[in-house]
Write a protein that holds these residues in place. Structure first.
Motif, PDB file in Angstrom:
ATOM      1  N   TYR A   6     -42.253  -8.959 -31.824  1.00  6.98           N
ATOM      2  CA  TYR A   6     -41.717  -7.602 -32.005  1.00  6.98           C
ATOM      3  C   TYR A   6     -42.255  -6.649 -30.942  1.00  6.98           C
ATOM      4  O   TYR A   6     -41.612  -5.654 -30.604  1.00  6.98           O
ATOM      5  CB  TYR A   6     -42.058  -7.074 -33.404  1.00  6.98           C
ATOM      6  N   GLN A   7     -43.452  -6.959 -30.402  1.00  4.55           N
ATOM      7  CA  GLN A   7     -44.038  -6.094 -29.372  1.00  4.55           C
ATOM      8  C   GLN A   7     -43.260  -6.136 -28.051  1.00  4.55           C
ATOM      9  O   GLN A   7     -43.416  -5.262 -27.203  1.00  4.55           O
ATOM     10  CB  GLN A   7     -45.489  -6.490 -29.092  1.00  4.55           C
ATOM     11  N   GLN A  34     -38.054  -4.539 -25.390  1.00  4.30           N
ATOM     12  CA  GLN A  34     -38.189  -4.359 -23.937  1.00  4.30           C
ATOM     13  C   GLN A  34     -37.518  -5.493 -23.161  1.00  4.30           C
ATOM     14  O   GLN A  34     -36.973  -5.271 -22.081  1.00  4.30           O
ATOM     15  CB  GLN A  34     -39.675  -4.252 -23.560  1.00  4.30           C
ATOM     16  N   ILE A  44     -44.653  -0.138 -22.251  1.00  4.98           N
ATOM     17  CA  ILE A  44     -44.655  -0.065 -23.718  1.00  4.98           C
ATOM     18  C   ILE A  44     -45.330  -1.285 -24.374  1.00  4.98           C
ATOM     19  O   ILE A  44     -46.184  -1.129 -25.256  1.00  4.98           O
ATOM     20  CB  ILE A  44     -43.216   0.098 -24.256  1.00  4.98           C
ATOM     21  N   PRO A  45     -44.997  -2.533 -23.977  1.00  2.00           N
ATOM     22  CA  PRO A  45     -45.645  -3.681 -24.633  1.00  2.00           C
ATOM     23  C   PRO A  45     -47.157  -3.738 -24.397  1.00  2.00           C
ATOM     24  O   PRO A  45     -47.903  -4.151 -25.290  1.00  2.00           O
ATOM     25  CB  PRO A  45     -44.951  -4.892 -23.985  1.00  2.00           C
ATOM     26  N   ARG A  94     -49.173  -1.203 -24.024  1.00  2.00           N
ATOM     27  CA  ARG A  94     -49.751  -0.190 -24.916  1.00  2.00           C
ATOM     28  C   ARG A  94     -49.704  -0.658 -26.371  1.00  2.00           C
ATOM     29  O   ARG A  94     -50.669  -0.476 -27.122  1.00  2.00           O
ATOM     30  CB  ARG A  94     -48.982   1.127 -24.760  1.00  2.00           C
ATOM     31  N   THR A  95     -48.584  -1.262 -26.759  1.00  2.00           N
ATOM     32  CA  THR A  95     -48.426  -1.710 -28.143  1.00  2.00           C
ATOM     33  C   THR A  95     -49.409  -2.817 -28.506  1.00  2.00           C
ATOM     34  O   THR A  95     -50.046  -2.802 -29.571  1.00  2.00           O
ATOM     35  CB  THR A  95     -46.981  -2.216 -28.385  1.00  2.00           C
ATOM     36  N   ASN A  98     -53.456  -1.473 -27.651  1.00  2.00           N
ATOM     37  CA  ASN A  98     -54.003  -0.266 -28.281  1.00  2.00           C
ATOM     38  C   ASN A  98     -54.146  -0.460 -29.776  1.00  2.00           C
ATOM     39  O   ASN A  98     -54.388   0.491 -30.471  1.00  2.00           O
ATOM     40  CB  ASN A  98     -53.090   0.938 -27.999  1.00  2.00           C
TER      41      ASN A  98
END
Length: 285
Positions: A159-160, A164, A278-279, A281-282, A285
């Motif tokens: 899902y991460q 994208q 985005i991935p 960071r997801t 983090n």
């Protein structure tokens, strides 16, 4: 007795050394959380160099410096410190992915690829993330053949990454189907009909305004000719203005196509970089 004194002194100094690092790192984290990046950089560059930090301690400080410069958008400095984080660090993978992302942002695609290729395949999620980042770099290079190879590895099971992966495929399709407009054609169209080149470049409003403006100048020049022939001052004044603006319009239409192409290109690149970021960071983090 001397032996025991030596042992006590040794452990006292060791405790003091350890405490010194803990204090340095805790204060650094506080500055980072408060977004006092300039103070943090000054603090980390002015710590007591008489201490010899361990590898893990150095890794933590380099990671924090890399993250600080990254937050300040000073990407070259960020790359420098992320590159110093060793493979023993718990921050290693995040540092390397951010390092290659920053390099891609700086258009150093070859080095970004190198960082990814040297990164060990820790697990299937890391492999999938590496594949996505490589795909992003291929798109930034406009190497659609290389992208297709990486796209074949898009499985959509994480899902991460799944959204994208889908977005990068859409961007690749957009790049492939984007109709490139010719500056030469824009210039010729504006030469034939004032403003038509601007409309071709996508500047419809500007094209209409230019057409109406040139039409007004042309009619004024014709009116002067109709009344007084080639001896008309009105003919030469408005004819001269028409000619001057017409030449400028032709050149402006050529530039408009080039600028529009650059705008579209930058927009696509920003979207690619966004979907590469985005991935990371997801996941980290």
């Amino acid at each position: 007795m001397k032996k025991y004194c030596f042992i006590i002194l040794f452990f006292t100094s060791l405790t003091s050394f350890s405490q010194s690092f803990v204090d340095t790192y805790k204060f650094s984290e506080y500055l980072f959380e408060k977004k006092l990046y300039s103070d943090l950089i000054y603090h980390l560059h002015s710590v007591d160099t008489s201490y010899e930090w361990s590898i893990s301690q150095n890794d933590s400080l380099n990671y924090l410096l890399g993250l600080t410069y990254y937050s300040r958008k000073e990407l070259a400095s960020s790359v420098k410190y992320f590159s110093k984080v060793s493979s023993l660090s718990p921050y290693y993978y995040k540092s390397k992915f951010l390092q290659q992302y920053n390099l891609a942002h700086l258009h150093d695609y070859e080095q970004a690829d190198s960082v990814l290729n040297e990164l060990p395949d820790k697990d299937s999620l890391v492999i999938a993330l590496k594949n996505l980042e490589n795909a992003g770099i291929a798109l930034l290079r406009r190497d659609l053949e290389a992208f297709k190879n990486y796209e074949s590895g898009f499985e959509g099971k994480y899902y991460q990454l799944s959204k994208q992966e889908e977005n990068l495929s859409l961007l690749a399709h957009k790049i492939q189907t984007e109709k490139k407009k010719s500056p030469v054609v824009a210039g010729v169209l504006s030469g034939v009909v004032p403003g038509l080149g601007k409309i071709y470049a996508g500047k419809v409003g500007q094209g209409v305004v230019i057409f109406l403006q040139q039409l007004a100048f042309g009619l004024q020049a014709y009116e002067g000719y109709r009344k007084n022939g080639f001896e008309s001052r009105q003919l030469y004044i408005f004819g001269g203005i028409f000619t001057l603006f017409h030449v400028g319009n032709i050149w402006g239409s050529v530039l408009s196509v080039k600028i529009k192409s650059m705008e579209v290109n930058d927009q696509i690149n920003n979207s690619i970089l966004f979907n590469m970021h985005i991935p990371i960071r997801t996941i980290y983090n």
